[in-house]
Design a protein around this motif. Structure first.
Motif, PDB file in Angstrom:
ATOM      1  N   ASP A  46       0.962  -1.060   0.106  1.00 60.41           N
ATOM      2  CA  ASP A  46      -0.002   0.148   0.080  1.00 60.41           C
ATOM      3  C   ASP A  46       1.035   1.242  -0.067  1.00 60.41           C
ATOM      4  OD1 ASP A  46      -1.466   2.336   1.166  1.00 60.41           O
ATOM      5  OD2 ASP A  46      -3.106   0.926   1.393  1.00 60.41           O
ATOM      6  N   PRO A  47       0.627   2.226  -0.866  1.00 55.28           N
ATOM      7  CA  PRO A  47       1.582   3.379  -1.077  1.00 55.28           C
ATOM      8  C   PRO A  47       1.604   4.278   0.319  1.00 55.28           C
ATOM      9  CG  PRO A  47       0.217   2.998  -3.001  1.00 55.28           C
ATOM     10  CD  PRO A  47      -0.369   2.050  -1.972  1.00 55.28           C
ATOM     11  N   ASP A  48       0.394   4.228   1.120  1.00 54.08           N
ATOM     12  CA  ASP A  48       0.555   5.115   2.145  1.00 54.08           C
ATOM     13  C   ASP A  48       1.260   4.370   3.283  1.00 54.08           C
ATOM     14  OD1 ASP A  48      -1.451   6.904   1.216  1.00 54.08           O
ATOM     15  OD2 ASP A  48      -3.088   5.866   1.953  1.00 54.08           O
ATOM     16  N   VAL A  49       1.246   2.935   3.255  1.00 58.63           N
ATOM     17  CA  VAL A  49       2.328   2.316   4.050  1.00 58.63           C
ATOM     18  C   VAL A  49       3.687   2.468   3.865  1.00 58.63           C
ATOM     19  CG1 VAL A  49       2.946  -0.008   5.432  1.00 58.63           C
ATOM     20  CG2 VAL A  49       0.506   0.653   4.684  1.00 58.63           C
ATOM     21  N   TRP A  50       3.997   2.536   2.825  1.00 58.51           N
ATOM     22  CA  TRP A  50       5.346   2.667   2.027  1.00 58.51           C
ATOM     23  C   TRP A  50       5.735   4.347   2.799  1.00 58.51           C
ATOM     24  CZ3 TRP A  50       6.030   1.959  -3.658  1.00 58.51           C
ATOM     25  CH2 TRP A  50       6.063   0.678  -4.181  1.00 58.51           C
ATOM     26  N   LYS A  51       4.767   5.200   2.511  1.00 58.58           N
ATOM     27  CA  LYS A  51       5.248   6.510   2.770  1.00 58.58           C
ATOM     28  C   LYS A  51       5.401   6.419   4.256  1.00 58.58           C
ATOM     29  CE  LYS A  51       3.842  11.262   2.318  1.00 58.58           C
ATOM     30  NZ  LYS A  51       2.566  12.204   1.867  1.00 58.58           N
ATOM     31  N   MET A  52       4.434   6.111   5.173  1.00 59.97           N
ATOM     32  CA  MET A  52       4.785   6.180   6.872  1.00 59.97           C
ATOM     33  C   MET A  52       5.795   5.220   7.134  1.00 59.97           C
ATOM     34  SD  MET A  52       2.535   8.538   7.866  1.00 59.97           S
ATOM     35  CE  MET A  52       3.094   9.418   6.158  1.00 59.97           C
TER      36      MET A  52
END
Length: 257
Positions: A112-118
Motif C-alpha cells: 500500500d503506497p500509504d504504508v510505504w510512505k509512513m
C-alpha cells in the motif's frame, strides 16, 4: 504469488505447518549455498510418489547465478523445526515468529503506497526469514528474527516487528509495519510496549535504533512514548521513501544488567 501457489500445491499433504516447514527447509539449503542476501529466480517442484519431492531452483547470489537441485522426503520436511507458539501476548494481540505462510498477507499491506510512505522505506520482499533455523539446537539471538503481530480473535497476521543487527555488534535497529486497516487503534503501541522491554532485557545491546519519516507524527510520538530519544534529522537517509524528505533518526541507549 509463489507461496500462495505452493500452498495450493501442498494442500493434499494434510500435515500441520507443512508449507512453512517445506519453505524453511528450502531456504536453509539456499542460504548454505548462496548466502542470506540471495534471491530466488526460478523454482520447480515435482512430487515423486510415494513420499519425496524433487526441487530445482535458480538462485542469484551476490556474485553469481546458481542452479541447484534437491530431493526432499516428507520425513525430511516434517523434521524441520518451526516455532508457531505465541512468545508474547497482550489483551488483543499475540506476537510470535513470522512464518513463510504469513508473507503474502505482509506483502499485501506493505505494498500500500500509504504504508510505504509512513514506514519511510520502500517495500522489498522479506529475505530468507527462516535461514535462522539453520542451527536446530543452538540458541540464536532474537534480533535475527522477524515477529508477526496477530489478533487473538482470529490469529490473523496484521503487522510485524523486526530487529536487525547493525555494523556494530551491540547496536540493533528496530523496524515495524502495520496494515492500514488497523491504524489509529493503538495496535502498534500495544505490541511494541511489550516487545521492546522483552528484547532489551534478554539481549546484550548497547543501542536500539529506530527511524520515522519527518511527517509521520504518530510514529514519532509512539517511539518517544516508548522511551526512545529523538536525535534529529538523518541526512541522505536511505530509508526515506521520498529522496527529498529526510527521515527522523531516533536512538535509545539501553544499560544492560
Amino acid at each position: 504469488m509463489l507461496i500462495s501457489k505452493f500452498k495450493q500445491f501442498l494442500e493434499p499433504f494434510n500435515f500441520p505447518f507443512f508449507t512453512d516447514k517445506f519453505i524453511g527447509a528450502l531456504r536453509h539449503r539456499i542460504y548454505e549455498i548462496a548466502g542470506a542476501k540471495s534471491s530466488l529466480e526460478n523454482l520447480q517442484v515435482y512430487f515423486q510418489s510415494p513420499s519425496s519431492f524433487f526441487v530445482k531452483v535458480v538462485v542469484k547470489s551476490l556474485e553469481d547465478i546458481i542452479s541447484i537441485s534437491y530431493t526432499f522426503t516428507v520425513t525430511d520436511i516434517l523434521a524441520f523445526p518451526v516455532n508457531s507458539e505465541a512468545l508474547l501476548t497482550t489483551k488483543r494481540l499475540e506476537i510470535n515468529l513470522l512464518l513463510p505462510s504469513d508473507e503474502p498477507k505482509i506483502i499485501d499491506f506493505l505494498s500500500d503506497p500509504d504504508v510505504w510512505k509512513m514506514r519511510g522505506q520502500r517495500y522489498s520482499p522479506i529475505e530468507n526469514i527462516h535461514f535462522i533455523y539453520q542451527n536446530h539446537s543452538d540458541p540464536v539471538p532474537w534480533y535475527k528474527y522477524n515477529f508477526a503481530i496477530r489478533t487473538r480473535r482470529n490469529n490473523k497476521p496484521i503487522g510485524f516487528i523486526g530487529f536487525y543487527q547493525l555494523s556494530q555488534l551491540d547496536s540493533v535497529m528496530l523496524s515495524y509495519g502495520l496494515s492500514k486497516t488497523y491504524w489509529g487503534l493503538g495496535i502498534m503501541s500495544e505490541a511494541l510496549a511489550v516487545c521492546i522491554p522483552w528484547f532489551v532485557t534478554s539481549q546484550t545491546v548497547r543501542e536500539l535504533v529506530a527511524f520515522a519519516e519527518v511527517n509521520n507524527h504518530s510514529s514519532r510520538r509512539l517511539l518517544q512514548k516508548l522511551g526512545l530519544q529523538e536525535y534529529g534529522l538523518l541526512e541522505n537517509s536511505k530509508f526515506s521513501a521520498d529522496p527529498n524528505n529526510m527521515s527522523q533518526f531516533i536512538v535509545h541507549k539501553s544499560s544492560m544488567p
